[in-house]
Design a protein around this motif. Structure first.
Motif, PDB file in Angstrom:
ATOM      1  N   GLN A  13      -3.510   0.054   3.433  1.00  0.00           N
ATOM      2  CA  GLN A  13      -2.828  -1.164   3.877  1.00  0.00           C
ATOM      3  C   GLN A  13      -2.251  -0.988   5.280  1.00  0.00           C
ATOM      4  O   GLN A  13      -2.329  -1.897   6.119  1.00  0.00           O
ATOM      5  N   ALA A  17      -3.358  -3.124   8.576  1.00  0.00           N
ATOM      6  CA  ALA A  17      -2.362  -3.902   9.318  1.00  0.00           C
ATOM      7  C   ALA A  17      -2.299  -3.466  10.779  1.00  0.00           C
ATOM      8  O   ALA A  17      -2.234  -4.303  11.681  1.00  0.00           O
ATOM      9  N   ASP A  23      -2.428 -10.018  14.033  1.00  0.00           N
ATOM     10  CA  ASP A  23      -1.128 -10.027  13.355  1.00  0.00           C
ATOM     11  C   ASP A  23      -0.836  -8.649  12.767  1.00  0.00           C
ATOM     12  O   ASP A  23      -1.217  -8.357  11.640  1.00  0.00           O
ATOM     13  N   SER A  25       2.149  -7.578  12.145  1.00  0.00           N
ATOM     14  CA  SER A  25       3.465  -7.618  11.514  1.00  0.00           C
ATOM     15  C   SER A  25       3.434  -7.150  10.058  1.00  0.00           C
ATOM     16  O   SER A  25       4.449  -6.675   9.550  1.00  0.00           O
ATOM     17  N   ARG A  26       2.289  -7.265   9.394  1.00  0.00           N
ATOM     18  CA  ARG A  26       2.196  -6.794   8.005  1.00  0.00           C
ATOM     19  C   ARG A  26       2.491  -5.299   7.906  1.00  0.00           C
ATOM     20  O   ARG A  26       2.907  -4.819   6.858  1.00  0.00           O
ATOM     21  N   ASP A  29       5.976  -4.718   6.809  1.00  0.00           N
ATOM     22  CA  ASP A  29       6.272  -5.085   5.418  1.00  0.00           C
ATOM     23  C   ASP A  29       6.159  -3.885   4.488  1.00  0.00           C
ATOM     24  O   ASP A  29       6.757  -3.874   3.413  1.00  0.00           O
TER      25      ASP A  29
END
Length: 68
Positions: A13, A17, A23, A25-26, A29
């Motif tokens: 992940q 990201a 993007d 920004s994940r 998270d």
């Protein structure tokens, strides 16, 4: 074995990201809000917001950068 699979999933992940130039920004998270950073220059807060600001500047300077 399940813990090892969880680590692999989180790393997958993170790389997805980081390599999403539209993007990223994940990536943030994945990190808990209580994060304390080490190794980021002292002019950035040593927390998740500081990490976001630091990486935003790095990505602005190196827009074509990819994670491995």
């Amino acid at each position: 074995m399940q813990e090892q699979d969880n680590v692999r999933d989180v790393l997958r992940q993170a790389f997805q990201a980081l390599n999403n130039k539209e993007d990223r920004s994940r990536y943030f998270d994945i990190h808990d809000d209580s994060l304390i950073t080490h190794g980021i220059p002292g002019n950035f807060p040593a927390n998740k917001e500081g990490m976001k600001k630091y990486y935003s500047e790095v990505w602005r300077a190196f827009p074509d950068a990819n994670a491995m």
